[in-house]
Write a protein that holds these residues in place. Structure first.
Motif, short mmCIF file in Angstrom:
data_model
loop_
_atom_site.label_atom_id
_atom_site.label_comp_id
_atom_site.label_asym_id
_atom_site.label_seq_id
_atom_site.Cartn_x
_atom_site.Cartn_y
_atom_site.Cartn_z
N PRO A 82 -38.98 -7.45 -46.73
CA PRO A 82 -37.76 -8.14 -46.26
C PRO A 82 -38.08 -9.50 -45.66
O PRO A 82 -39.23 -9.78 -45.32
CB PRO A 82 -37.27 -7.22 -45.16
CG PRO A 82 -38.53 -6.66 -44.56
CD PRO A 82 -39.56 -6.59 -45.68
N TYR A 88 -33.43 0.77 -47.07
CA TYR A 88 -32.47 0.26 -48.07
C TYR A 88 -33.10 -0.79 -48.97
O TYR A 88 -32.39 -1.54 -49.64
CB TYR A 88 -31.22 -0.27 -47.34
CG TYR A 88 -30.60 0.83 -46.52
CD1 TYR A 88 -29.81 1.81 -47.14
CD2 TYR A 88 -30.90 0.97 -45.17
CE1 TYR A 88 -29.30 2.87 -46.41
CE2 TYR A 88 -30.40 2.04 -44.43
CZ TYR A 88 -29.61 2.98 -45.05
OH TYR A 88 -29.11 4.05 -44.34
N SER A 141 -34.20 -3.50 -48.26
CA SER A 141 -33.48 -4.72 -47.91
C SER A 141 -34.30 -5.97 -48.20
O SER A 141 -35.51 -5.98 -48.00
CB SER A 141 -33.13 -4.72 -46.42
OG SER A 141 -32.65 -3.46 -46.03
N ASP A 142 -33.61 -7.00 -48.67
CA ASP A 142 -34.28 -8.28 -48.93
C ASP A 142 -34.06 -9.26 -47.78
O ASP A 142 -34.97 -9.96 -47.38
CB ASP A 142 -33.71 -8.92 -50.21
CG ASP A 142 -33.94 -8.03 -51.42
OD1 ASP A 142 -35.11 -7.73 -51.71
OD2 ASP A 142 -32.95 -7.62 -52.08
N GLU A 197 -29.37 -9.54 -54.25
CA GLU A 197 -30.07 -9.30 -52.99
C GLU A 197 -29.41 -8.18 -52.20
O GLU A 197 -28.20 -8.04 -52.22
CB GLU A 197 -29.93 -10.55 -52.11
CG GLU A 197 -30.76 -11.71 -52.49
CD GLU A 197 -30.47 -12.86 -51.53
OE1 GLU A 197 -31.44 -13.50 -51.14
OE2 GLU A 197 -29.30 -13.10 -51.16
N ARG A 198 -30.22 -7.47 -51.46
CA ARG A 198 -29.66 -6.52 -50.49
C ARG A 198 -29.74 -7.14 -49.11
O ARG A 198 -30.79 -7.53 -48.65
CB ARG A 198 -30.47 -5.23 -50.49
CG ARG A 198 -30.05 -4.32 -51.60
CD ARG A 198 -29.98 -2.88 -51.09
NE ARG A 198 -29.52 -2.05 -52.18
CZ ARG A 198 -30.05 -0.89 -52.48
NH1 ARG A 198 -31.04 -0.41 -51.77
NH2 ARG A 198 -29.56 -0.20 -53.48
N ILE A 199 -28.58 -7.23 -48.48
CA ILE A 199 -28.49 -7.87 -47.17
C ILE A 199 -28.17 -6.80 -46.13
O ILE A 199 -27.19 -6.06 -46.30
CB ILE A 199 -27.37 -8.94 -47.19
CG1 ILE A 199 -27.61 -9.92 -48.35
CG2 ILE A 199 -27.28 -9.67 -45.86
CD1 ILE A 199 -26.45 -10.84 -48.65
N LEU A 200 -28.99 -6.71 -45.11
CA LEU A 200 -28.78 -5.65 -44.12
C LEU A 200 -28.75 -6.21 -42.70
O LEU A 200 -29.56 -7.06 -42.36
CB LEU A 200 -29.91 -4.62 -44.24
CG LEU A 200 -29.91 -3.52 -43.15
CD1 LEU A 200 -29.99 -2.14 -43.80
CD2 LEU A 200 -31.05 -3.71 -42.18
N ILE A 249 -32.36 -10.14 -43.93
CA ILE A 249 -31.86 -9.60 -42.66
C ILE A 249 -31.30 -10.76 -41.83
O ILE A 249 -32.06 -11.51 -41.21
CB ILE A 249 -33.02 -8.94 -41.84
CG1 ILE A 249 -33.99 -8.18 -42.75
CG2 ILE A 249 -32.48 -8.05 -40.74
CD1 ILE A 249 -33.38 -7.00 -43.48
N CYS A 284 -24.15 -5.71 -49.52
CA CYS A 284 -24.21 -5.74 -48.06
C CYS A 284 -24.23 -4.36 -47.42
O CYS A 284 -23.37 -3.52 -47.72
CB CYS A 284 -23.02 -6.52 -47.52
SG CYS A 284 -23.21 -8.27 -47.85
N ILE A 331 -34.54 -1.11 -41.92
CA ILE A 331 -34.66 -2.18 -42.91
C ILE A 331 -35.27 -1.64 -44.22
O ILE A 331 -34.75 -1.86 -45.31
CB ILE A 331 -35.54 -3.33 -42.35
CG1 ILE A 331 -34.82 -4.00 -41.17
CG2 ILE A 331 -35.89 -4.35 -43.45
CD1 ILE A 331 -35.66 -5.03 -40.41
#
Ligand code: ATP
Ligand code: MG
Length: 328
Positions: free
Chosen positions: A175, A139, A141-142, A3-6, A144, A36, A136
């Motif tokens: 996201p 990136y 992002s998945d 996962e991408r966490i932003l 937030i 991250c 968001i």
């Protein structure tokens, strides 16, 4: 794929215990879970009047607070939003896909604008959710992680992604927000019906407060009628807020916290809350001071900007191509 966490925080003022409990202290754990991407939302800080020197100082502070929270610089991409020009470039495109009506319904806008003279409300404050959506989207992002107040902005980002993808095909990643169970909305200690907020400081505990002040603020926090330490946000907002702070600091549930104080008086309870906050804040502050003194944030932010730009640029090009901007 992981996962991408932003997540981002605005350098608008001195960070509060609300920012710490709602977001900062949970970030180090996330680095084991996914990729991250954390940033300092300095462009967003310009949506309310701020002195240049204050903005610079707040940005350094915030970068140092991120690191003091225990983030391993090797495991995160930490950067200044303004160092990655793709945020502003994507914003110029995406502002055409969010509409005036929906933007005017955003609680944060209504809230902040209501405290200002109408002639001083900038377009940036109104268009804030567009730039946040870009932060968001850029990136892919998945997840937030946010405090409760930012849910609406992630929701509008989801609307934008839907709208855009329906029009152009699956260009953008969808996201979702994530909110912690305890401490998503820490309230003011002097008025527990309003959120603890750094740009409107009332009854805040600041992360730079000395420990004597922290204790004093907690001991004089507004409490409620009665003498029972019970979680009841409606009838006992002050005690409920302190219970939330205590539970968050101890990493326990509200019920567990309540049990510890059955039959105890308010004074004893407040002392325990103050002890718990100080036990965590004191070493955190020491780390912060060291990071500022050694300017440890500089190299981290520089490297972070390079990594972030690389990711962001790919998305920007994908969007530019999708909408028909000629790439030559
Ligand atoms: P501002 O008054 O400038 O909006 P803020 O304190 O609300 O400042 P933000 O930069 O808007 O801080 O938000 C940073 C993060 O901290 C967001 O994820 C937000 O949801 C979270 N946060 C802010 N205030 C609180 C609070 N009182 N309790 C829990 N989380 C919070
Ligand atoms: Mg806010």
């Amino acid at each position: 794929m992981s996962e991408r966490i932003l997540t981002g925080i605005k350098p608008t003022g001195q960070l509060t215990l609300g920012n710490y409990i709602g977001v900062l202290r949970n970030l180090p754990k996330m680095t084991d879970r996914g990729e991250c991407i954390f940033f300092i939302a300095d462009l967003h800080a310009l949506t309310l009047p701020i002195e240049p020197e204050t903005l610079r100082q707040n940005s350094i502070d915030l970068a140092s607070f991120y690191l003091a929270a225990g983030l391993d610089p090797k495991k995160v991409t930490l950067f200044l939003q303004s160092s990655v020009s793709e945020h502003a470039e994507l914003n110029a495109i995406m502002q055409n896909y969010l509409y005036m009506g929906e933007l005017s319904r955003m609680t944060q806008f209504k809230d902040k604008a209501s405290k200002m003279n109408e002639s001083a409300i900038g377009l940036g404050l109104f268009a804030y959710p567009v730039l946040m959506a870009c932060d968001i989207i850029l990136y892919d992002s998945d997840v937030i992680p946010v405090g409760e107040d930012q849910i609406q902005h992630v929701e509008i980002t989801r609307d934008l992604v839907n709208r855009f993808n329906n029009r152009y095909g699956k260009v953008l990643n969808m996201p979702k927000y994530e909110i912690r169970k305890v401490g998503a909305r820490i309230m003011s200690l002097s008025d527990p019906t309003v959120k603890m907020s750094k740009s409107d400081p009332k009854g805040d505990i600041f992360l730079k407060d000395d420990m004597k002040t922290v204790r004093k603020k907690i001991m004089s926090a507004v409490t409620d009628l009665g003498c029972e330490v019970k979680y009841d946000p409606e009838n006992k907002p002050g005690i409920s807020n302190l219970l939330t702070i205590y539970a968050a600091m101890k990493d326990i549930s509200i019920e567990e916290a309540e049990k510890e104080f059955v039959g105890k008086r308010y004074g004893e309870f407040k002392t325990a809350v103050a002890d718990a906050v100080i036990a965590e804040l004191e070493p955190f502050q020491e780390r912060y001071k060291q990071i500022v003194a050694n300017k440890e944030y500089e190299a981290v932010l520089k490297e972070g900007a390079i990594k972030a730009k690389e990711m962001a640029h790919k998305t920007l090009v994908r969007v530019q191509e999708a909408v028909g901007l000629l790439k030559i």
